[in-house]
Structures are given as structure tokens and as C-alpha cells.
Design a protein around this motif. Sequence first.
Motif, PDB file in Angstrom:
ATOM      1  N   LEU A  26      -1.729  -7.490  10.488  1.00 51.25           N
ATOM      2  CA  LEU A  26      -0.884  -6.866   9.297  1.00 51.25           C
ATOM      3  C   LEU A  26      -1.872  -7.528   8.118  1.00 51.25           C
ATOM      4  CD1 LEU A  26       2.858  -7.661   9.615  1.00 51.25           C
ATOM      5  CD2 LEU A  26       1.584  -5.486  10.196  1.00 51.25           C
ATOM      6  N   ALA A  27      -2.542  -8.742   7.875  1.00 47.03           N
ATOM      7  CA  ALA A  27      -3.700  -9.083   6.173  1.00 47.03           C
ATOM      8  C   ALA A  27      -4.578  -7.278   6.518  1.00 47.03           C
ATOM      9  CB  ALA A  27      -4.109 -10.417   6.585  1.00 47.03           C
ATOM     10  N   ALA A  28      -4.983  -7.545   7.234  1.00 43.61           N
ATOM     11  CA  ALA A  28      -5.763  -5.885   7.291  1.00 43.61           C
ATOM     12  C   ALA A  28      -5.435  -4.793   6.569  1.00 43.61           C
ATOM     13  CB  ALA A  28      -6.654  -6.154   9.017  1.00 43.61           C
ATOM     14  N   GLU A  29      -4.061  -4.914   7.343  1.00 43.64           N
ATOM     15  CA  GLU A  29      -3.610  -3.350   7.060  1.00 43.64           C
ATOM     16  C   GLU A  29      -3.097  -3.508   5.657  1.00 43.64           C
ATOM     17  OE1 GLU A  29      -2.596  -1.254  11.694  1.00 43.64           O
ATOM     18  OE2 GLU A  29      -0.717  -2.863  10.185  1.00 43.64           O
ATOM     19  N   HIS A  30      -2.870  -4.650   4.797  1.00 41.09           N
ATOM     20  CA  HIS A  30      -1.902  -4.990   3.823  1.00 41.09           C
ATOM     21  C   HIS A  30      -2.901  -6.023   2.724  1.00 41.09           C
ATOM     22  CE1 HIS A  30       1.193  -2.472   5.219  1.00 41.09           C
ATOM     23  NE2 HIS A  30       1.360  -3.180   6.610  1.00 41.09           N
ATOM     24  N   PRO A  31      -3.830  -5.447   2.231  1.00 39.76           N
ATOM     25  CA  PRO A  31      -3.515  -6.766   2.277  1.00 39.76           C
ATOM     26  C   PRO A  31      -4.130  -6.785   0.893  1.00 39.76           C
ATOM     27  CG  PRO A  31      -5.732  -4.412   1.087  1.00 39.76           C
ATOM     28  CD  PRO A  31      -4.474  -3.934   2.293  1.00 39.76           C
ATOM     29  N   ASP A  32      -2.831  -6.541  -0.053  1.00 39.26           N
ATOM     30  CA  ASP A  32      -2.017  -6.915  -1.288  1.00 39.26           C
ATOM     31  C   ASP A  32      -1.590  -8.086  -0.944  1.00 39.26           C
ATOM     32  OD1 ASP A  32      -3.614  -5.591  -3.196  1.00 39.26           O
ATOM     33  OD2 ASP A  32      -2.284  -3.739  -2.461  1.00 39.26           O
ATOM     34  N   THR A  33      -0.916  -8.277   0.539  1.00 40.06           N
ATOM     35  CA  THR A  33      -0.025  -9.422   0.605  1.00 40.06           C
ATOM     36  C   THR A  33      -0.591 -10.543   1.265  1.00 40.06           C
ATOM     37  OG1 THR A  33       1.680  -7.434   1.573  1.00 40.06           O
ATOM     38  CG2 THR A  33       2.260  -9.533   2.598  1.00 40.06           C
ATOM     39  N   ASN A  34      -0.506 -11.887   0.666  1.00 43.69           N
ATOM     40  CA  ASN A  34      -1.175 -12.945   0.936  1.00 43.69           C
ATOM     41  C   ASN A  34      -1.053 -13.804   2.711  1.00 43.69           C
ATOM     42  OD1 ASN A  34      -2.163 -15.278   1.452  1.00 43.69           O
ATOM     43  ND2 ASN A  34      -1.215 -16.486  -0.335  1.00 43.69           N
ATOM     44  N   PHE A  35      -0.637 -12.984   3.418  1.00 39.67           N
ATOM     45  CA  PHE A  35      -0.108 -14.018   4.290  1.00 39.67           C
ATOM     46  C   PHE A  35      -0.492 -15.691   4.716  1.00 39.67           C
ATOM     47  CE2 PHE A  35      -0.268  -9.395   5.069  1.00 39.67           C
ATOM     48  CZ  PHE A  35       1.511  -9.447   5.579  1.00 39.67           C
ATOM     49  N   GLY A  80      13.021  -9.483  12.889  1.00 40.09           N
ATOM     50  CA  GLY A  80      12.689  -8.211  13.883  1.00 40.09           C
ATOM     51  C   GLY A  80      11.870  -8.037  14.766  1.00 40.09           C
ATOM     52  N   SER A  81      11.986  -7.631  15.350  1.00 41.67           N
ATOM     53  CA  SER A  81      10.908  -6.894  16.401  1.00 41.67           C
ATOM     54  C   SER A  81       9.290  -6.711  15.252  1.00 41.67           C
ATOM     55  CB  SER A  81      10.834  -5.898  17.142  1.00 41.67           C
ATOM     56  OG  SER A  81      10.336  -4.612  16.424  1.00 41.67           O
ATOM     57  N   THR A  82       8.865  -7.405  16.624  1.00 41.73           N
ATOM     58  CA  THR A  82       6.633  -7.073  15.417  1.00 41.73           C
ATOM     59  C   THR A  82       6.691  -5.687  14.867  1.00 41.73           C
ATOM     60  OG1 THR A  82       5.756  -6.015  17.691  1.00 41.73           O
ATOM     61  CG2 THR A  82       5.807  -8.519  17.516  1.00 41.73           C
ATOM     62  N   GLN A  83       7.396  -4.633  15.441  1.00 42.63           N
ATOM     63  CA  GLN A  83       7.232  -2.820  14.344  1.00 42.63           C
ATOM     64  C   GLN A  83       8.282  -4.153  13.713  1.00 42.63           C
ATOM     65  OE1 GLN A  83       4.964  -1.701  15.527  1.00 42.63           O
ATOM     66  NE2 GLN A  83       4.462  -0.393  13.087  1.00 42.63           N
ATOM     67  N   GLY A  84       8.973  -4.195  13.680  1.00 43.93           N
ATOM     68  CA  GLY A  84      10.527  -4.988  12.476  1.00 43.93           C
ATOM     69  C   GLY A  84       9.413  -5.261  11.629  1.00 43.93           C
ATOM     70  N   MET A  85       8.985  -5.479  11.548  1.00 47.03           N
ATOM     71  CA  MET A  85       8.475  -6.944  10.968  1.00 47.03           C
ATOM     72  C   MET A  85       7.077  -6.429   9.686  1.00 47.03           C
ATOM     73  SD  MET A  85       8.032 -10.216  13.406  1.00 47.03           S
ATOM     74  CE  MET A  85       8.636 -11.626  13.489  1.00 47.03           C
ATOM     75  N   LYS A 141       6.552  -4.567   0.598  1.00 45.63           N
ATOM     76  CA  LYS A 141       5.300  -5.442  -0.640  1.00 45.63           C
ATOM     77  C   LYS A 141       5.649  -6.503  -0.578  1.00 45.63           C
ATOM     78  CE  LYS A 141       4.015  -0.556  -1.274  1.00 45.63           C
ATOM     79  NZ  LYS A 141       3.697   0.244   0.456  1.00 45.63           N
ATOM     80  N   PRO A 142       5.961  -7.753   0.146  1.00 39.90           N
ATOM     81  CA  PRO A 142       6.071  -8.716  -1.133  1.00 39.90           C
ATOM     82  C   PRO A 142       4.715  -9.425  -0.726  1.00 39.90           C
ATOM     83  CG  PRO A 142       6.335  -9.002   1.703  1.00 39.90           C
ATOM     84  CD  PRO A 142       6.064  -7.718   1.205  1.00 39.90           C
ATOM     85  N   GLU A 143       4.592 -10.115  -2.763  1.00 47.70           N
ATOM     86  CA  GLU A 143       3.468 -10.634  -2.397  1.00 47.70           C
ATOM     87  C   GLU A 143       2.684 -11.796  -1.649  1.00 47.70           C
ATOM     88  OE1 GLU A 143       3.843 -11.618  -6.141  1.00 47.70           O
ATOM     89  OE2 GLU A 143       1.970 -13.475  -6.639  1.00 47.70           O
ATOM     90  N   GLU A 144       3.975 -12.369  -1.238  1.00 48.56           N
ATOM     91  CA  GLU A 144       3.644 -13.424   0.159  1.00 48.56           C
ATOM     92  C   GLU A 144       4.577 -13.641   1.475  1.00 48.56           C
ATOM     93  OE1 GLU A 144       1.349 -18.146  -1.071  1.00 48.56           O
ATOM     94  OE2 GLU A 144       3.251 -17.672  -1.381  1.00 48.56           O
ATOM     95  N   ALA A 145       3.936 -13.463   1.933  1.00 53.12           N
ATOM     96  CA  ALA A 145       4.992 -13.300   3.778  1.00 53.12           C
ATOM     97  C   ALA A 145       4.163 -14.085   4.799  1.00 53.12           C
ATOM     98  CB  ALA A 145       4.681 -11.731   4.258  1.00 53.12           C
ATOM     99  N   ILE A 187       7.020  -5.372   5.566  1.00 53.21           N
ATOM    100  CA  ILE A 187       6.169  -5.699   4.620  1.00 53.21           C
ATOM    101  C   ILE A 187       5.266  -5.144   4.408  1.00 53.21           C
ATOM    102  CG2 ILE A 187       3.482  -6.474   4.635  1.00 53.21           C
ATOM    103  CD1 ILE A 187       5.226  -8.458   5.386  1.00 53.21           C
ATOM    104  N   GLU A 188       5.371  -3.232   5.380  1.00 54.07           N
ATOM    105  CA  GLU A 188       4.903  -1.921   4.393  1.00 54.07           C
ATOM    106  C   GLU A 188       6.135  -1.528   3.123  1.00 54.07           C
ATOM    107  OE1 GLU A 188       3.301   0.426   6.592  1.00 54.07           O
ATOM    108  OE2 GLU A 188       3.155   1.594   5.202  1.00 54.07           O
ATOM    109  N   THR A 189       7.043  -1.679   4.142  1.00 56.71           N
ATOM    110  CA  THR A 189       8.206  -0.525   2.813  1.00 56.71           C
ATOM    111  C   THR A 189       8.869  -2.372   1.446  1.00 56.71           C
ATOM    112  OG1 THR A 189      10.211  -2.130   4.309  1.00 56.71           O
ATOM    113  CG2 THR A 189       9.193   0.502   4.640  1.00 56.71           C
TER     114      THR A 189
END
Length: 346
Positions: A287-296, A258-263, A271-275, A267-269
Motif C-alpha cells: 500500500l505504501a507504494a500505491e499511496h506515497p502521500d500516506t506515511n505507513f 476490515g478485510s485486507t481489501q477493506g483496509m 487518504k490518512p496522513e499516517e496509518a 486508505i484509498e478513500t
Amino acid sequence: MAYPEGMPAATADAPEYTAEVARRTAHVFKGAKNAISDREWPFIAGDVDTILRLKAARNAVVLAHNYQTRDIYHCISDITGDSLALARAATQVEADVIVVCGVHFMAETAKILNPEKTVLIPDPEAGCSLAESITAADVRALRAKHPGIPVVTYVNTSAEVKAESDACCTSANARQVVEAIAAKHGTDDCILIPDEYLAKNVAAETHVGIITFPGRCEVHERFTADQVRRVRQAHPIAAIIAHPECPPEVIEEADFSGSTQGMATYIETKKPEEAVLITECSMSSNLAAEHPDTNFVRSCHLCPHMQKITLEKVSNSLLTMGHEVTVDEAVAERARAAIQEMLDIV
Ligand code: 13P
Ligand code: SF4
């Protein structure tokens, strides 16, 4: 144009981190706490402070692409997003001045949609390998070779190329635009240019026959299917998300494209543990700053053009009103029609 009252006359030296600066920027630091560390802040705060004051003095907004660095994305931008979101935002802003923290075609799009506003780009050398791959003459030659076939042009192009097109598209809506334009023109085929890989990825999803052009994104063309397989082996639970400018073999190996917004929405919807984001590296940091529960997991390729935009250049741009983006009105009018066609479809 006169310098705003009370602002420094030049920004050759980074503004100091004084108690006053700390006080004035405390709210920004608080909002960016996951993105900017305590150690980094004193080196950033002075420029952030200057930019905030200049934005108010100039009645300016900052549009920042998702690939901008953490300081720009989290500390000074008013609107962030993909190319489509920034184009839409450009039609809605009320400010007198729009500063585009992104690459030149994004600033040109903002100007085309806002001919009466001042649009600035902090570094006019921030180009794009896709935009540079094709000229208006190339589009005319393609039309002559494929008479009657409509032309959809990726927004990562110059105003002149857009002006030769029936519609524009972004990576967020390429398939929908191609299908709508082919239906409108009553054709089975559509020319989708200049990104060869985006075109092949769209062709894999649509009944419309796609004719393309050999343009490439110098960042995304570097990812390989083998790299993705290795990342998957090393990180079996990670969601692998790839930008559609990647080669088709890479997209095939990914869980989502997906586009950068799609990506970001994925993540937002989900909520993967790792991406793993198979795209420009700054996107993972933001995105890591906005989603601290996902490990990028970082697979890092930086866009050298996006990276040309810095806090210091944004500050100078607002101070001097430098690097104003202009587009010839006759070209802009035709380009605007192609962009509007896209905005009307999606
Ligand atoms: P997006 O529209 O997905 O943000 O892509 C723009 C871009 O330049 C990707 O390389
Ligand atoms: Fe252009 Fe690629 Fe950079 Fe995007 S990442 S601006 S497509 S060179």
C-alpha cells in the motif's frame, strides 16, 4: 507437459540482467517504480522477464493476495486482492492456467471454482494456521452438538471442511453471510468457524448468536491491545486499521477493522496522513507504494506461509507446471455449493 519453446530448461540460476531483459521488462519497472528501487531491479528483472514470457506461453494468469511480497504483487500479478476478490476473480478468468500466489486454501478455492482449469501453487507447503486448526470431522461433531444450527465456514479452511458447511465467508462479508444464513434457516444462532477471534468480532456486531471453534491466525493473534495503545501514543494522528482476525481487544482499540481489501479501500478513500495496519507486514509495503502521500508506520508480523511464495518458485511452477492443485470432485461439488452460497449473498 512440454517446456515452452525458447524458455530455459531450468531456473536453478537466476536469469541474468541483460540489456535485452532490461528492454523487455522496462514497462514493468516503470509501473513498479514506487515499490522496487533501482538497486533491487537488476536482481528481480530476470525472473520477472522469465515469468512474463512463461505466462504468455502457458496462457496463464497470476492471482496474488495482498500479503504477497512487493516483487510478486507489483511486477508479475494480473489480479490482486483479498480472499473474496481472488475467489471472485477465479470465476471470471479466461486463461487456461491460474497461478495462485497466496496460501493453499486460496489455490484450492480457485480450483473448486474452476474444475476445468489447471491451478498451480508455487509452493504447496504454503499453508495457514486457521486451515490447519479444523477437520471435516470437527465440523460434523459441532453439527451433532448443535442440531439444526447452520454452519458458516471461513474460507481459510480445506475443501473438506468447506464441503461440510452451509456457506463460506471471508473477513469482508462474515457478518452479512452469518445473518443471511441464520435468516434462511430460521435460527437465532449460527456456527462460525474456525477463527475464534473473527467469530467474536462478528458476534459484537450482530444480533445472531455465534458459536465458534478455537482456531487462530498465528500472525494476528500476536497483536495486543497494549501494543495498539502504545502505537497510538507514539503516533497520535495515525489511522489505526486492524484485520478482524485480531483479538477483540485489539479491534476495540482500532479506528477501523476490515478485510485486507477493506483496509486498502480505507486508505484509498480516507487518504490518512499516517496509518498503522495491524496485519501482515507486506500489506503495508504494497500500500505504501500505491499511496506515497500516506506515511505507513510498520508494526511488523510476517506470515511465514505467504512468504514461502517467491519469484523463483513462480517461475519454476510455470516452467514445470508444478504443484498442480487437485480436489476430489465429490468434495469439490459440496465445497463449491458453500462458496457459491457466499458469492450469491454478497
Ligand atoms: P483477507 O480475506 O482479508 O485478505 O484475509 C486473508 C488472510 O489470510 C488474512 O490473514
Ligand atoms: Fe493464515 Fe494468518 Fe497467514 Fe492469513 S496471515 S494465511 S490467516 S496464517
